[in-house]
Scaffold this motif. Structure first.
Motif, PDB file in Angstrom:
ATOM      1  N   ARG A 178       0.832  -1.207   0.000  1.00  0.00           N
ATOM      2  CA  ARG A 178       0.000   0.000   0.000  1.00  0.00           C
ATOM      3  C   ARG A 178       0.867   1.258   0.000  1.00  0.00           C
ATOM      4  O   ARG A 178       0.592   2.216  -0.733  1.00  0.00           O
ATOM      5  CB  ARG A 178      -0.921   0.006   1.217  1.00  0.00           C
ATOM      6  N   CYS A 179       1.892   1.262   0.810  1.00  0.00           N
ATOM      7  CA  CYS A 179       2.784   2.433   0.878  1.00  0.00           C
ATOM      8  C   CYS A 179       3.484   2.654  -0.463  1.00  0.00           C
ATOM      9  O   CYS A 179       3.626   3.797  -0.918  1.00  0.00           O
ATOM     10  CB  CYS A 179       3.818   2.242   1.987  1.00  0.00           C
ATOM     11  N   ILE A 180       3.910   1.557  -1.093  1.00  0.00           N
ATOM     12  CA  ILE A 180       4.574   1.675  -2.393  1.00  0.00           C
ATOM     13  C   ILE A 180       3.622   2.255  -3.424  1.00  0.00           C
ATOM     14  O   ILE A 180       3.968   3.173  -4.185  1.00  0.00           O
ATOM     15  CB  ILE A 180       5.096   0.305  -2.846  1.00  0.00           C
ATOM     16  N   ARG A 181       2.391   1.706  -3.481  1.00  0.00           N
ATOM     17  CA  ARG A 181       1.420   2.186  -4.466  1.00  0.00           C
ATOM     18  C   ARG A 181       1.078   3.657  -4.225  1.00  0.00           C
ATOM     19  O   ARG A 181       0.944   4.441  -5.175  1.00  0.00           O
ATOM     20  CB  ARG A 181       0.146   1.340  -4.404  1.00  0.00           C
ATOM     21  N   GLU A 182       0.944   4.052  -2.967  1.00  0.00           N
ATOM     22  CA  GLU A 182       0.629   5.450  -2.654  1.00  0.00           C
ATOM     23  C   GLU A 182       1.758   6.372  -3.107  1.00  0.00           C
ATOM     24  O   GLU A 182       1.516   7.471  -3.609  1.00  0.00           O
ATOM     25  CB  GLU A 182       0.374   5.600  -1.157  1.00  0.00           C
ATOM     26  N   THR A 183       2.985   5.911  -2.950  1.00  0.00           N
ATOM     27  CA  THR A 183       4.125   6.709  -3.393  1.00  0.00           C
ATOM     28  C   THR A 183       4.152   6.823  -4.918  1.00  0.00           C
ATOM     29  O   THR A 183       4.348   7.911  -5.473  1.00  0.00           O
ATOM     30  CB  THR A 183       5.444   6.074  -2.905  1.00  0.00           C
ATOM     31  N   LEU A 184       3.934   5.706  -5.601  1.00  0.00           N
ATOM     32  CA  LEU A 184       3.969   5.706  -7.063  1.00  0.00           C
ATOM     33  C   LEU A 184       2.832   6.517  -7.670  1.00  0.00           C
ATOM     34  O   LEU A 184       2.978   7.097  -8.758  1.00  0.00           O
ATOM     35  CB  LEU A 184       3.905   4.267  -7.587  1.00  0.00           C
ATOM     36  N   SER A 186       1.333   9.122  -6.215  1.00  0.00           N
ATOM     37  CA  SER A 186       1.286  10.500  -5.723  1.00  0.00           C
ATOM     38  C   SER A 186       1.891  11.453  -6.757  1.00  0.00           C
ATOM     39  O   SER A 186       2.515  11.040  -7.729  1.00  0.00           O
ATOM     40  CB  SER A 186       2.055  10.615  -4.409  1.00  0.00           C
ATOM     41  N   ALA A 187       1.684  12.731  -6.525  1.00  0.00           N
ATOM     42  CA  ALA A 187       2.205  13.756  -7.445  1.00  0.00           C
ATOM     43  C   ALA A 187       3.647  14.135  -7.124  1.00  0.00           C
ATOM     44  O   ALA A 187       4.259  14.928  -7.844  1.00  0.00           O
ATOM     45  CB  ALA A 187       1.322  14.993  -7.381  1.00  0.00           C
ATOM     46  N   CYS A 188       4.183  13.578  -6.046  1.00  0.00           N
ATOM     47  CA  CYS A 188       5.556  13.919  -5.654  1.00  0.00           C
ATOM     48  C   CYS A 188       6.554  13.322  -6.655  1.00  0.00           C
ATOM     49  O   CYS A 188       6.453  12.147  -7.010  1.00  0.00           O
ATOM     50  CB  CYS A 188       5.856  13.383  -4.262  1.00  0.00           C
ATOM     51  N   PRO A 189       7.507  14.114  -7.101  1.00  0.00           N
ATOM     52  CA  PRO A 189       8.486  13.607  -8.079  1.00  0.00           C
ATOM     53  C   PRO A 189       9.465  12.626  -7.432  1.00  0.00           C
ATOM     54  O   PRO A 189       9.892  12.815  -6.289  1.00  0.00           O
ATOM     55  CB  PRO A 189       9.205  14.882  -8.537  1.00  0.00           C
ATOM     56  N   ILE A 190       9.785  11.557  -8.155  1.00  0.00           N
ATOM     57  CA  ILE A 190      10.798  10.602  -7.702  1.00  0.00           C
ATOM     58  C   ILE A 190      11.712  10.285  -8.880  1.00  0.00           C
ATOM     59  O   ILE A 190      11.329  10.448 -10.043  1.00  0.00           O
ATOM     60  CB  ILE A 190      10.176   9.302  -7.155  1.00  0.00           C
ATOM     61  N   THR A 191      12.911   9.837  -8.586  1.00  0.00           N
ATOM     62  CA  THR A 191      13.866   9.520  -9.647  1.00  0.00           C
ATOM     63  C   THR A 191      13.428   8.261 -10.393  1.00  0.00           C
ATOM     64  O   THR A 191      12.663   7.441  -9.875  1.00  0.00           O
ATOM     65  CB  THR A 191      15.258   9.287  -9.058  1.00  0.00           C
ATOM     66  N   GLN A 195      11.694   4.803  -8.903  1.00  0.00           N
ATOM     67  CA  GLN A 195      10.428   4.320  -9.446  1.00  0.00           C
ATOM     68  C   GLN A 195      10.555   2.866  -9.899  1.00  0.00           C
ATOM     69  O   GLN A 195       9.681   2.042  -9.618  1.00  0.00           O
ATOM     70  CB  GLN A 195       9.975   5.189 -10.617  1.00  0.00           C
ATOM     71  N   LYS A 196      11.637   2.554 -10.598  1.00  0.00           N
ATOM     72  CA  LYS A 196      11.846   1.184 -11.054  1.00  0.00           C
ATOM     73  C   LYS A 196      11.992   0.228  -9.882  1.00  0.00           C
ATOM     74  O   LYS A 196      11.480  -0.893  -9.899  1.00  0.00           O
ATOM     75  CB  LYS A 196      13.086   1.110 -11.956  1.00  0.00           C
ATOM     76  N   CYS A 197      12.684   0.679  -8.844  1.00  0.00           N
ATOM     77  CA  CYS A 197      12.881  -0.155  -7.660  1.00  0.00           C
ATOM     78  C   CYS A 197      11.553  -0.428  -6.963  1.00  0.00           C
ATOM     79  O   CYS A 197      11.253  -1.568  -6.582  1.00  0.00           O
ATOM     80  CB  CYS A 197      13.857   0.529  -6.706  1.00  0.00           C
ATOM     81  N   LEU A 198      10.723   0.600  -6.820  1.00  0.00           N
ATOM     82  CA  LEU A 198       9.428   0.443  -6.160  1.00  0.00           C
ATOM     83  C   LEU A 198       8.486  -0.413  -6.991  1.00  0.00           C
ATOM     84  O   LEU A 198       7.743  -1.241  -6.445  1.00  0.00           O
ATOM     85  CB  LEU A 198       8.805   1.813  -5.899  1.00  0.00           C
ATOM     86  N   GLU A 199       8.496  -0.220  -8.290  1.00  0.00           N
ATOM     87  CA  GLU A 199       7.634  -1.025  -9.161  1.00  0.00           C
ATOM     88  C   GLU A 199       8.035  -2.500  -9.094  1.00  0.00           C
ATOM     89  O   GLU A 199       7.175  -3.386  -9.089  1.00  0.00           O
ATOM     90  CB  GLU A 199       7.719  -0.514 -10.601  1.00  0.00           C
ATOM     91  N   SER A 200       9.335  -2.751  -9.045  1.00  0.00           N
ATOM     92  CA  SER A 200       9.820  -4.123  -8.945  1.00  0.00           C
ATOM     93  C   SER A 200       9.405  -4.748  -7.615  1.00  0.00           C
ATOM     94  O   SER A 200       8.995  -5.910  -7.554  1.00  0.00           O
ATOM     95  CB  SER A 200      11.344  -4.155  -9.091  1.00  0.00           C
ATOM     96  N   ALA A 201       9.513  -3.970  -6.530  1.00  0.00           N
ATOM     97  CA  ALA A 201       9.121  -4.467  -5.211  1.00  0.00           C
ATOM     98  C   ALA A 201       7.628  -4.758  -5.157  1.00  0.00           C
ATOM     99  O   ALA A 201       7.195  -5.765  -4.596  1.00  0.00           O
ATOM    100  CB  ALA A 201       9.500  -3.444  -4.141  1.00  0.00           C
ATOM    101  N   ALA A 202       6.824  -3.869  -5.765  1.00  0.00           N
ATOM    102  CA  ALA A 202       5.373  -4.066  -5.783  1.00  0.00           C
ATOM    103  C   ALA A 202       5.018  -5.341  -6.540  1.00  0.00           C
ATOM    104  O   ALA A 202       4.163  -6.124  -6.098  1.00  0.00           O
ATOM    105  CB  ALA A 202       4.682  -2.864  -6.417  1.00  0.00           C
TER     106      ALA A 202
END
Length: 240
Positions: A178-184, A186-191, A195-202
């Motif tokens: 849930r935390c990963i999806r909320e981060t991805l 959100s409107a907050c910019p990420i590198t 993003q690739k790391c979080l998508e892979s973890a999800a």
């Protein structure tokens, strides 16, 4: 795979697929197992642990994700049913019935026990010079293919193959997802790297938690209920 082994595999696969809400029809003349979603053909399961499907039957995100779920279930079911076919009988004092020894390490065993509701998995400690078993931890069969995944993790921890601190519970993984999806989302910019790391973890969590959608939805519902309880409108307070 001989005819009897195929029959047992299809029976187990049918139970596991129905547990996740899929409809499974009788085996076809070609020896395939039809799987449906919402009254419409999704794919045909093979006795190899794979599936056969038409592109138009899996178009759209919902049906595409459903196909991936069927593939995961078929792979897991095929893995442990293959082991059940070749595993020796587990023998111990006072143990009666059909129990197959799937693995044995550091005085701990993982056994499979076929039942009419599906295969049940149990971990035991060997005691009395390995002639008896102690403190059984039981998994399923009511949890479908997830029973085997949980049993393997339980065995790995109990036997010392993996330290307990190295594993997350299903609840922890659902909250992390849930935390990963909320981060991805959100409107907050990420590198791009993050993003690739979080998508892979999800994606990894999606494959590791069979009922992830239900767990995440329940967690979200509880938060919404808590928010509603703490809302000023619900407390009768008025502001001007």
């Amino acid at each position: 795979m001989n005819a009897e082994a195929k029959k047992r595999y299809f029976q187990e696969l049918t139970l596991n697929l129905r547990h996740e809400g899929f409809t499974v029809k009788p085996e076809t003349e070609d020896g395939l197992l039809p799987v449906e979603l919402n009254g419409r053909r999704l794919c045909l399961a093979l006795d190899t642990g794979g599936v056969r499907y038409r592109r138009e039957d899996v178009s759209g995100d919902v049906r595409s994700e459903a196909l991936e779920q069927v593939l995961d279930i078929a792979k897991i079911t095929g893995e442990y049913m293959s082991q059940m076919e070749t595993a020796p009988q587990l023998t111990a004092a006072s143990l009666e019935g059909d129990y197959r020894l799937l693995t044995d390490f550091n005085g701990v065993v993982l056994a499979g026990h076929p039942t009419q509701f599906g295969v049940q998995f149990i971990t035991w400690e060997r005691v009395q010079n390995r002639t008896a078993l102690h403190q059984g931890n039981y998994y399923g069969p009511s949890d479908g293919a997830g029973s085997y995944t949980a049993a393997k993790q339980g065995f790995a921890v109990r036997s010392g193959l993996i330290p307990r601190s190295a594993l997350f519970t299903q609840e922890q993984l659902a909250e992390t997802y849930r935390c990963i999806r909320e981060t991805l989302e959100s409107a907050c910019p990420i590198t791009d790297e993050r993003q690739k790391c979080l998508e892979s973890a999800a994606e990894q969590i999606e494959h590791g938690v069979p009922d992830l959608a239900a767990r995440a939805a329940l967690s979200n519902q509880r938060e919404m209920e808590l928010t509603a309880m703490e809302s000023p409108q619900d407390s009768g307070m008025q502001f001007s």
